[in-house]
Structures are given as C-alpha cells and as structure tokens.
Write an enzyme that holds these catalytic residues in place. Structure first.
Site, PDB file in Angstrom:
ATOM      1  N   ARG A 187       0.398  -0.352   5.705  1.00 24.05           N
ATOM      2  CA  ARG A 187      -0.266  -1.075   4.613  1.00 24.05           C
ATOM      3  C   ARG A 187      -1.621  -0.474   4.247  1.00 24.05           C
ATOM      4  O   ARG A 187      -2.085  -0.638   3.124  1.00 24.05           O
ATOM      5  CB  ARG A 187      -0.393  -2.553   4.971  1.00 24.05           C
ATOM      6  N   SER A 236       1.521  -8.220  15.830  1.00 25.55           N
ATOM      7  CA  SER A 236       1.895  -9.626  15.978  1.00 25.55           C
ATOM      8  C   SER A 236       2.716  -9.820  17.260  1.00 25.55           C
ATOM      9  O   SER A 236       3.337  -8.879  17.767  1.00 25.55           O
ATOM     10  CB  SER A 236       2.690 -10.078  14.760  1.00 25.55           C
ATOM     11  N   CYS A 291      -7.825 -10.563  15.078  1.00 24.35           N
ATOM     12  CA  CYS A 291      -7.137 -11.192  16.209  1.00 24.35           C
ATOM     13  C   CYS A 291      -8.118 -11.995  17.053  1.00 24.35           C
ATOM     14  O   CYS A 291      -7.704 -12.773  17.900  1.00 24.35           O
ATOM     15  CB  CYS A 291      -6.458 -10.138  17.058  1.00 24.35           C
ATOM     16  N   GLU A 393      -0.148 -18.736  14.262  1.00 25.13           N
ATOM     17  CA  GLU A 393      -1.246 -17.868  13.845  1.00 25.13           C
ATOM     18  C   GLU A 393      -1.129 -17.709  12.326  1.00 25.13           C
ATOM     19  O   GLU A 393      -0.147 -17.150  11.830  1.00 25.13           O
ATOM     20  CB  GLU A 393      -1.125 -16.499  14.527  1.00 25.13           C
TER      21      GLU A 393
HETATM   22  P1  NAD Z   1       2.734  -6.333  12.690  1.00 20.98           P
HETATM   23  O1  NAD Z   1       3.261  -6.794  13.993  1.00 20.98           O
HETATM   24  O2  NAD Z   1       3.445  -6.744  11.457  1.00 20.98           O
HETATM   25  O3  NAD Z   1       2.675  -4.726  12.646  1.00 20.98           O
HETATM   26  C1  NAD Z   1       2.121  -3.973  13.690  1.00 20.98           C
HETATM   27  C2  NAD Z   1       2.825  -2.634  13.756  1.00 20.98           C
HETATM   28  O4  NAD Z   1       4.202  -2.857  14.057  1.00 20.98           O
HETATM   29  C3  NAD Z   1       2.772  -1.857  12.443  1.00 20.98           C
HETATM   30  O5  NAD Z   1       2.526  -0.506  12.726  1.00 20.98           O
HETATM   31  C4  NAD Z   1       4.153  -2.075  11.858  1.00 20.98           C
HETATM   32  O6  NAD Z   1       4.594  -0.981  11.092  1.00 20.98           O
HETATM   33  C5  NAD Z   1       5.040  -2.243  13.074  1.00 20.98           C
HETATM   34  N1  NAD Z   1       6.180  -3.123  12.823  1.00 20.98           N
HETATM   35  C6  NAD Z   1       6.223  -4.189  11.970  1.00 20.98           C
HETATM   36  N2  NAD Z   1       7.437  -4.761  12.007  1.00 20.98           N
HETATM   37  C7  NAD Z   1       8.184  -4.061  12.892  1.00 20.98           C
HETATM   38  C8  NAD Z   1       9.527  -4.178  13.366  1.00 20.98           C
HETATM   39  N3  NAD Z   1      10.335  -5.131  12.931  1.00 20.98           N
HETATM   40  N4  NAD Z   1       9.958  -3.295  14.283  1.00 20.98           N
HETATM   41  C9  NAD Z   1       9.143  -2.328  14.747  1.00 20.98           C
HETATM   42  N5  NAD Z   1       7.874  -2.163  14.320  1.00 20.98           N
HETATM   43  C10 NAD Z   1       7.384  -3.022  13.413  1.00 20.98           C
HETATM   44  O7  NAD Z   1       1.193  -6.774  12.638  1.00 20.98           O
HETATM   45  P2  NAD Z   1       0.195  -6.691  11.408  1.00 20.98           P
HETATM   46  O8  NAD Z   1       0.567  -7.741  10.413  1.00 20.98           O
HETATM   47  O9  NAD Z   1       0.036  -5.298  10.958  1.00 20.98           O
HETATM   48  O10 NAD Z   1      -1.173  -7.099  12.128  1.00 20.98           O
HETATM   49  C11 NAD Z   1      -1.592  -8.411  12.320  1.00 20.98           C
HETATM   50  C12 NAD Z   1      -1.225  -8.917  13.700  1.00 20.98           C
HETATM   51  O11 NAD Z   1      -1.789  -8.084  14.697  1.00 20.98           O
HETATM   52  C13 NAD Z   1      -1.766 -10.310  13.988  1.00 20.98           C
HETATM   53  O12 NAD Z   1      -0.772 -11.025  14.663  1.00 20.98           O
HETATM   54  C14 NAD Z   1      -2.951 -10.052  14.893  1.00 20.98           C
HETATM   55  O13 NAD Z   1      -3.301 -11.116  15.743  1.00 20.98           O
HETATM   56  C15 NAD Z   1      -2.468  -8.881  15.662  1.00 20.98           C
HETATM   57  N6  NAD Z   1      -3.566  -8.149  16.249  1.00 20.98           N
HETATM   58  C16 NAD Z   1      -3.756  -8.281  17.590  1.00 20.98           C
HETATM   59  C17 NAD Z   1      -4.811  -7.640  18.189  1.00 20.98           C
HETATM   60  C18 NAD Z   1      -5.041  -7.768  19.655  1.00 20.98           C
HETATM   61  O14 NAD Z   1      -5.824  -7.012  20.184  1.00 20.98           O
HETATM   62  N7  NAD Z   1      -4.398  -8.685  20.354  1.00 20.98           N
HETATM   63  C19 NAD Z   1      -5.674  -6.835  17.422  1.00 20.98           C
HETATM   64  C20 NAD Z   1      -5.431  -6.702  16.058  1.00 20.98           C
HETATM   65  C21 NAD Z   1      -4.366  -7.374  15.478  1.00 20.98           C
END
Ligand code: NAD
Length: 509
Positions: A187, A236, A291, A393
């Site tokens: 994104r 996530s 997060c 969340e």
């Molecule tokens: P996301 O889970 O949608 O995506 C994260 C990564 O996973 C991306 O690179 C994406 O391309 C990949 N991805 C997405 N769907 C997938 C699938 N079905 N199979 C395999 N890979 C897949 O998360 P997001 O929306 O980009 O980010 C927000 C989330 O990240 C929130 O839940 C937030 O809390 C979390 N977050 C956590 C921390 C932490 O340290 N705990 C830090 C930052 C963000």
C-alpha cells in the site's frame, strides 16, 4: 528510484523490485498506490510472481557465504554510512511517507527518526556479537559460545510504518551476518524502495539486501522456500498467526508481531489535563493507525469518567484534520478507501451496539481534499466489553471509554483481552503504578507515558495474541533472533601425557 514509466499506456509509474543490487522492472501483476489525502492513484506497485521472489532468495543465498565471513567491523561500517545517507535523504523519505501513507510530516519525521535509531544500535555489532568465553572449564579445557548468522532471512511488513518497521528488521539481521529479502506493504511501497537503494549506496555487496513488492503470492513463497531460514513479520493478528504457523511448519524460525487494543487506565488521582493531552496524541495521532495507539480508556470511578469525557470532547473540537503535507494538522487521512469504509462501519456499529457517541467523526469534509479518506476523531463513552467496538482492533481515530469502579476491574479487563501489546496508567500513586506494571499481562507498559514504544537498545513486543514466537523485535532480542548459538569446547592437553579412556560422564573435577 525503481520507478518505471510504462510506454504506450498512460504514464503511470510502477514501483518494481530491488534484487542483487539492481532495480528490477516487472510487467506482470500490479495494483494502484494511492495518495490517501487526495484519494487519487499516484503510481502502481508490482506484485511479484513466485519466480521473482525465488530470484531474490537465490541472490540472498549466493551472497551469504561471503557476507557471513566479512569482518563484523566492516559490516558495521556499512551501517554507519547507511545512517549518514538516511540523514542526508531524510526530507525525501519523509515526503514519501506522507504522500503514500497520509501521516502528517511531523509524525513521519518521528517514524523516520525511530528507524534511524535502530541503525545506530546496529552499528554496535562488534560489541554485541562478541560471544561468551570461559577458560579452564575442565583440565586444559576452554569453552566459548559464539553467535553465528542463520543465512537468508525474510521480513514482511505492514503499511502503517513503511520506513520504521522494516528498519526494525534488516539492519540487525544484516549486521549479524545474514542476507535479507524484504516484502514491504504493497500500500505504501516507495519509502522502503528508496531506503533499499541507499543501503546499496552505503556499500552493501550485491544480494545482501533484496526487496520484492507483492502480496500473498510473495509471502507464501518466502514462507515455504527451504532456503529461507527465518521470518520476521509485523501486521494484523490473523496474518501473523498464519505466517507463524506456515513458516514454523516449514522449519523456519518465526517471530510474528500482530494487532493490538491498547488500554489506558485513568485513576481518580491522575493529572487530568496532562492525561487528556497524552491520550489525544496516543488515540488520534497517525489517525489511530499505530499498533501502540491507545484505543480504550478505562476510567476508574464515575467522576473520573465524567471529567475525562468532558475534557476529551473539548479537545476533539480543536483537533486539526487535513492533508499530511500541512504540518499544522494533527491527523491525516486513513490509508485506503476500503479501510476508511471499514472504520466508518465500526462507528455505525458502535451506535447500534448502544455505546454513547460523544463525538462523531463521520461526514468530515476537508476543503480542497473532498475525495480524501478523512474521518474525524470519534469518541464513544459507556462502551462495554461485550461490544465488538471494544473487542476488535479498529485501527482508526476511534477512542472508546469504558467506566469501572476499581483499578482491579480495570486490570481484569486488560488481562482478559485477547491482545497484550501496550498499556499505560495515569496516576500520581507510585504504589498503584508499581503494582500495575508488575502484574498486568501486557508486554509494553507506560506509567504516565501513553505510547511506551521501547527505545532501540531495548526490544519491542507484546504478549498474548500480539506476538507469536519467543523473541521480540530489535534490540538485544534481535541479536538472539538473527543468530544461532554455537558452543565450542576445546582441549589442548600437555604433550606426552597419556590418558586412559573415560567412561563416566565428563564433569569438571
Ligand atoms: P496486514 O496483516 O494486512 O499486512 C501485513 C503484511 O502481510 C503485508 O506485507 C501484506 O502484504 C501481507 N499480507 C496481507 N494479507 C496476507 C495474506 N492473506 N497472506 C499473506 N500475506 C498477507 O497488516 P496491515 O493492514 O498492513 O497493518 C496493520 C496491522 O499491523 C494492524 O493490525 C497493526 O496492529 C499491526 N501492526 C503491529 C505492529 C506490532 O509491532 N505488533 C506494528 C505495526 C503494525
């Protein structure tokens, strides 16, 4: 930058990949990248095929033997140069973060600075990789432990910190002697791509760091390829759990950081004005897309709740929402239209569930940016644990106030929630703060500090369903995650002394 204009069709730049020290164009699958403030597609990002990801893994595997044997001081020197290049290019990186993520420039600068701090820590590798040595563990026997790199390591990162979260991973992995393949969020891909090029400019040999843009196809290839030894994931919880299970089932070391629902407890004795200022920034900064954002405030006592809600409501009237390019704004837009609709759907749901909508951020119109993904700061009071808006969340500018009678009830709420990333307490009572910090089932704790994000020389990680795996991100845990302990026991007996076979288990006497 690795941005290629496609001849023949309307010129739309495409962010490709960075493999083996070179930009790689990709004419396969792609998707739009938006400026969330204008709502317009500004470029495209390539979505790597399995073959392209395998090319990146092969480049990393080929580069590993030489990089592993490069003196650690030389590896650290690359990080020093990288840090200088980052600082020289700070304005460009920050502008890209704001353009594609939407966060306000001052917030993007904060993200960038916290990422650079990890690079600074990585410069200390000669010190933190020294190992452990014990002399004379037995007669003429010495023993030491060293920390060897794993090989090819993959990083998969979320949209909300496109520069900083990748920097939680690759500086430490690389300086420890590994080679790396990063799969950033599709994104907002431009800042990580620029940073990859700077890393190469800093003198990193070809193939040590590679970047592939993409989606599930790229992630699944990284999770299943036997050449990848370890995976760091941030995103996530649903995907974190999938990554942890799939990567582990394929024999990899995995750390997968997931989602959060961070609670702040406000005690009756808190400095209320300062607590409210802190909560405003923690709940609405970066549009709630952090997060470590505070998304629930637990007010202890009805009077505390009344004062708190009154002050938050007043502050929300002053909240400046608009494009991130205007540094006077407090908060920018949400990342995509789809996410905007999801968050707005939660506000609708909160009303249906019976929470008291104190401030409604829906229907906000930012003049000149009518198509942007803007949602105003939203506040719900009298939220209860059965409500979905409490459990899920939301990842947007929506703050829920829950009212309880005692600190014990507040702590029970936090302990029973599925997430355990961060939490904080606002109080003037040292004993209460100490009890809270000691007993609460959460990984990162603040006392009068709303966003207790550990500094680079500590480590970052939550508890419960906010982290799958055993080791946290960056800091000392990263040294352990990106290396494998090897313990060597060595004996050089004096020559000419003949010893008989020993059949009892060796002991130190
Ligand atoms: P996301 O889970 O949608 O995506 C994260 C990564 O996973 C991306 O690179 C994406 O391309 C990949 N991805 C997405 N769907 C997938 C699938 N079905 N199979 C395999 N890979 C897949 O998360 P997001 O929306 O980009 O980010 C927000 C989330 O990240 C929130 O839940 C937030 O809390 C979390 N977050 C956590 C921390 C932490 O340290 N705990 C830090 C930052 C963000």
């Amino acid at each position: 930058m690795n941005i290629e204009a496609i001849a023949g069709i309307e010129a739309m730049e495409t962010v490709g990949h960075f493999i083996n020290g070179a930009n790689v164009a990709d004419h396969g699958r792609r998707q739009d990248v938006f400026n969330p403030a204008t709502g317009k597609a500004i470029r495209q990002v390539a979505l790597a095929s399995k073959e392209i990801v395998e090319e990146a893994i092969a480049a990393a595997a080929k580069a590993f033997p030489a990089w592993r044997n490069t003196p650690v001081a030389k590896r650290a020197r690359v990080m020093f140069r990288f840090k200088q290049l980052l600082e020289q290019n700070a304005d460009h990186i920050v502008a890209l973060l704001t353009e594609e993520h939407g966060k306000v420039l001052h917030d993007a600068q904060g993200e960038f600075a916290r990422g650079v701090e990890i690079v600074e820590y990585a410069c200390g590798a000669p010190q933190f990789l020294k190992g452990e040595h014990s002399k004379n563990v037995g007669p003429a026997i010495d023993s030491w432990s060293e920390f060897q790199p794993l090989g090819v390591v993959a990083g998969i990162t979320p949209f909300n910190f496109p520069a900083m979260v990748p920097m939680w991973m690759y500086p430490m992995a690389i300086v420890c002697g590994n080679t790396f393949v990063l799969k950033p969020s599709e994104r907002d891909p431009s800042a990580p791509m620029l940073v990859a090029e700077l890393l190469h400019e800093a003198g990193l040999p070809e193939g040590v760091f590679n970047l592939v843009n993409g989606d599930k196809v790229a992630v699944d290839t990284l999770l299943t390829d036997p050449r990848v030894q370890a995976v760091s994931f941030v995103g996530s919880t649903a995907i974190a759990e999938y990554v942890y299970q799939t990567g582990s089932a394929h024999g990899k070391r995995v750390q997968a950081l997931g989602g959060a629902k961070n609670h702040a407890i406000v005690m009756p004795d808190a400095d209320m004005d300062n607590a409210v200022s802190a909560l405003m920034g923690a709940a609405y900064g970066s549009c709630g897309e952090r997060c470590m954002a505070i998304s629930v405030v637990v007010a202890v006592g009805e009077e505390t709740g009344d004062v708190l809600v009154g002050k938050l409501k007043a502050e929300l009237k002053q909240l400046k929402v608009g494009p991130g390019t205007d540094n006077n704004n407090d908060m920018g837009p949400l990342i995509t239209r789809q996410h905007f609709e999801k968050v707005q759907g939660y506000v609708d749901l909160g009303e249906r569930e019976g929470a008291e909508l104190v401030t409604d951020g829906r229907g906000l119109c930012v003049s000149g940016f009518e198509d942007g993904f803007f949602l105003g700061g939203t506040l719900f009071d009298r939220v209860t644990p059965e409500m979905k808006i409490y459990q899920d969340e939301i990842f947007g500018p929506v703050l829920c106030v829950v009212r309880v009678d005692t600190m014990r009830e507040a702590m029970d709420l936090i302990d029973q929630h599925e997430y355990g990333n961060g939490t904080c307490i606002f109080t003037r009572d040292g004993e209460a703060a100490r009890y809270f910090s000691d007993n609460i089932k959460v990984g990162m704790i603040g006392v009068n500090v709303p966003l207790p994000v550990p500094v680079a020389y500590h480590s970052f990680g939550g508890w419960k369903r906010s982290l799958f795996g055993d080791l946290c991100a960056y800091g000392p845990d990263a040294v352990r995650f990106y290396t494998r302990r090897k313990t060597i026991t060595q004996r050089w007996p004096s020559s000419g002394v003949r010893e008989g076979a020993q059949f009892s288990f060796p002991a130190s006497h």
